[in-house]
Every structure is written in structure tokens, then in C-alpha cells.
Design a protein around this motif. Structure first.
Motif, short mmCIF file in Angstrom:
data_model
loop_
_atom_site.label_atom_id
_atom_site.label_comp_id
_atom_site.label_asym_id
_atom_site.label_seq_id
_atom_site.Cartn_x
_atom_site.Cartn_y
_atom_site.Cartn_z
N ALA A 73 50.50 45.06 40.86
CA ALA A 73 51.28 44.34 39.86
C ALA A 73 52.25 43.36 40.53
O ALA A 73 52.45 42.22 40.07
N LEU A 76 50.41 40.39 41.61
CA LEU A 76 49.95 39.55 40.50
C LEU A 76 51.07 38.77 39.82
O LEU A 76 50.90 37.60 39.48
N ILE A 77 52.23 39.39 39.61
CA ILE A 77 53.27 38.66 38.85
C ILE A 77 54.58 38.47 39.62
O ILE A 77 55.53 37.90 39.10
N ILE A 122 51.50 46.24 32.51
CA ILE A 122 51.47 44.92 33.19
C ILE A 122 50.07 44.66 33.75
O ILE A 122 49.53 43.56 33.62
N LEU A 123 49.48 45.68 34.35
CA LEU A 123 48.14 45.48 34.94
C LEU A 123 47.10 45.19 33.86
O LEU A 123 46.23 44.34 34.04
N CYS A 125 47.58 43.65 31.12
CA CYS A 125 47.78 42.25 30.70
C CYS A 125 47.23 41.26 31.73
O CYS A 125 46.92 40.12 31.39
N ASN A 126 47.13 41.66 32.98
CA ASN A 126 46.80 40.70 34.03
C ASN A 126 45.46 40.91 34.72
O ASN A 126 45.12 40.19 35.66
N LEU A 127 44.70 41.92 34.29
CA LEU A 127 43.38 42.16 34.89
C LEU A 127 42.32 42.01 33.80
O LEU A 127 42.55 42.41 32.65
N LYS A 128 41.18 41.49 34.18
CA LYS A 128 40.08 41.30 33.20
C LYS A 128 39.52 42.65 32.75
O LYS A 128 39.43 42.94 31.57
#
Ligand code: GLN
Length: 304
Positions: A73, A76-77, A122-123, A125-128
């Protein structure tokens, strides 16, 4: 430094201790383990490797996986992560709900369950494909395509996960969970269910001793500054309301799990993984804590 000799001597001492701990039973599937298992594995940056006891047996790494989900995470952000959770020790149990009301749904840190559940959100929201992508991330870090979730353990935790379900819904009521709580918890239970041996654990975490550079995946997983920060959170929050005690007795960043595993990191030197399933009253491995205390005392190496 002859780590082999030190480890062999301490292993025998600690193995014969009267273990006051108890295997975690609140996740029924975790009970199916031989409580006498005891393994240790060290990997140093200069290439020394050594294991003793049950270091080749897989176990449920549970909360140790929270370090890996935090890492991903963070990658990623970046610093925006700290808008959603803090970095203060909670001084409470790993599954406590008490501080969330006063803190408006912002967990104190990423290693208590509340914080790891927000990281899971969070993950997602940010991983396919969150579960597949997270597993691929861990496999890449370990250079081992065989690492896997334990469906049995994840399902077992899901069946009895009432506190975590409460935590997730409570945080959502403050707006700090964006996805459907059922999906967030499914991801969280799966990440906790990953199984590794002491050897694998020690190898996967080596990048945290190596300023964020993973020898296995040959990439910088974290910047030097981020790696310092993750180690700092492990030192201050890695053992819940026993974090001060671990820093005091062991003097290394570390992280425990209710499966009885502990990973400890000596930045610029080594990682060491210990596994013994019986836990003390704070939910940390009884023998694991004792082993590491003696290890840094006898080797006279710690970060202090
Ligand atoms: N999956 C476990 C839980 O949520 C993790 C706890 C732990 O290892 N401390 O209760």
C-alpha cells in the motif's frame, strides 16, 4: 560472529523451557498444529544462512503479513496512506475496538487489526485483482511461486471473525472504509492465512534489512526512507501492547503473528524468523520472544 554456535546453544536452552504459552484457539483451524514445533532461521546480508528445528515446516504467518500489505500500500499510494491511519503504538490488544470511537475511525497504526483492515481497503481500491495481485507481490518478493493462502484457515477465521467484522463496520461508519466490508474482510482473512516456513519468512523480509532493496526480486521495493519508516513502526507497534517489552528485551524491529511466528530485522545485517505456536497472554510466541531476547543478548548485536 559465530551465529551458528549461538543459535544452537540458545535453541536448546529455550526448547527445554517450561512453556507457559497457549496455542491460539479463537480461529479453530489454528488449533491443528503440534504445539511443540520450534524452528529458527537466519539470513544475513553477507550470505550466511542457518536454520534449526522445524525451520522447513509451513505455518500460518497471520499478522506478520500485515507488514507486507503495508509495504504494498505504501508503494502504491505513498505518504497519502497516513491520512487514513497513524503510526502511534496503541498500547492495546491487537483486536481492540476501544480507541476507534475517540479517534473517529482512524486506527492508531497499521499493525493492529483495525489498521490492517484499513490497509486492506486501500489495496482493494488500488489493485485490479486484489487477492491475486497481493499473492503475486509476495511470491515475487520471495522468488517462490509456490507460496499460497490457506483457504481452510481463511474460511475458519471468517466463520468466527465477529470482532474483525465489528471493527470493519465500525470504521466504515466513520467513512474510513470505502469498499463493501464483506470484500474487505475476505481480503484481510486471506492475507493473514498465508503460510510460510521460517526460512521463507526470513528470506522474504530481507529487503527490510537491505534499505528496501529486494535481492530476490532484484528491485527496490521501498525507498531507503520508507524502509526506515517501516522498521520504525515494527519497533514501536509490532507486538501490540508488548512492543515496549520487545524493544527493551530484544532491541530490534519485529512483527509477530498468532500462528506463533516472529520475524525480527537487524537493518544492514540480517533477518531472523522464529516459530513456536504457544502464545503468551499478549498473543506473542512465548518461546519466540525468549529466543530473540537471548539471541541479541548473547550476540551483543541490536540496533541500540
Ligand atoms: N487474523 C488474525 C486476527 O485478525 C491476526 C491476529 C494476529 O496475528 N495477531 O485476529
Amino acid at each position: 560472529m559465530d551465529f551458528k554456535e549461538i543459535i544452537e546453544e540458545i535453541y536448546l536452552n529455550v526448547k527445554n523451557l517450561d512453556d507457559k504459552g497457549k496455542v491460539a484457539t479463537y480461529i479453530p483451524e489454528l488449533e491443528n498444529v503440534d504445539p511443540e514445533n520450534f524452528g529458527v532461521y537466519i539470513t544475513t546480508l553477507n550470505g550466511f544462512k542457518f536454520g534449526i528445528g522445524n525451520y522447513k515446516d509451513k505455518f500460518s504467518i497471520q499478522s506478520i503479513a500485515k507488514v507486507l500489505s503495508l509495504n504494498l500500500a505504501y508503494q502504491l499510494i505513498g505518504e497519502r496512506i497516513w491520512e487514513r491511519l497513524g503510526v502511534e503504538p496503541s498500547g492495546t490488544a491487537f483486536n481492540s475496538l476501544v480507541q476507534l470511537e475517540a479517534d473517529n475511525g482512524i486506527p492508531r497504526n497499521p499493525f493492529i487489526n483495525a489498521g490492517a483492515i484499513v490497509i486492506s481497503d486501500i489495496l482493494i481500491c488500488n489493485l485490479k485483482n486484489p487477492k491475486e495481485d497481493f499473492l503475486a507481490y509476495v511470491r515475487n518478493l520471495s522468488n517462490n511461486p509456490e507460496l499460497n493462502y490457506s483457504e481452510k484457515i481463511a474460511a475458519s477465521e471468517n466463520e468466527v471473525g465477529f470482532r474483525n467484522i465489528a471493527l470493519c463496520n465500525f470504521i466504515k461508519s466513520f467513512g474510513n472504509i470505502k469498499n463493501d466490508p464483506t470484500e474487505v474482510l475476505d481480503f484481510y482473512f486471506n492475507l493473514c492465512s498465508i503460510e510460510m516456513t521460517c526460512k521463507e519468512l526470513s528470506e522474504v523480509f530481507l529487503f527490510l534489512a537491505n534499505n528496501g532493496f529486494s535481492v530476490n526480486s532484484k528491485t527496490s521495493v521501498l525507498t531507503k526512507s520508507q524502509s526506515k519508516r517501516i522498521n520504525a513502526i515494527m519497533l514501536t507497534c509490532g507486538f501490540y501492547d508488548e512492543s515496549g517489552d520487545f524493544a527493551f528485551k530484544v532491541g530490534l524491529p519485529g512483527k509477530s503473528g498468532v500462528g506463533g511466528g516472529i520475524i525480527a530485522v537487524h537493518p544492514n545485517q540480517y533477518t531472523i524468523a522464529v516459530w513456536s505456536p504457544k502464545l503468551n497472554e499478549k498473543g506473542n510466541s512465548f518461546k519466540g520472544m525468549r529466543f530473540l531476547e537471548e539471541f541479541t543478548t548473547k550476540s551483543e548485536l541490536s540496533i541500540f
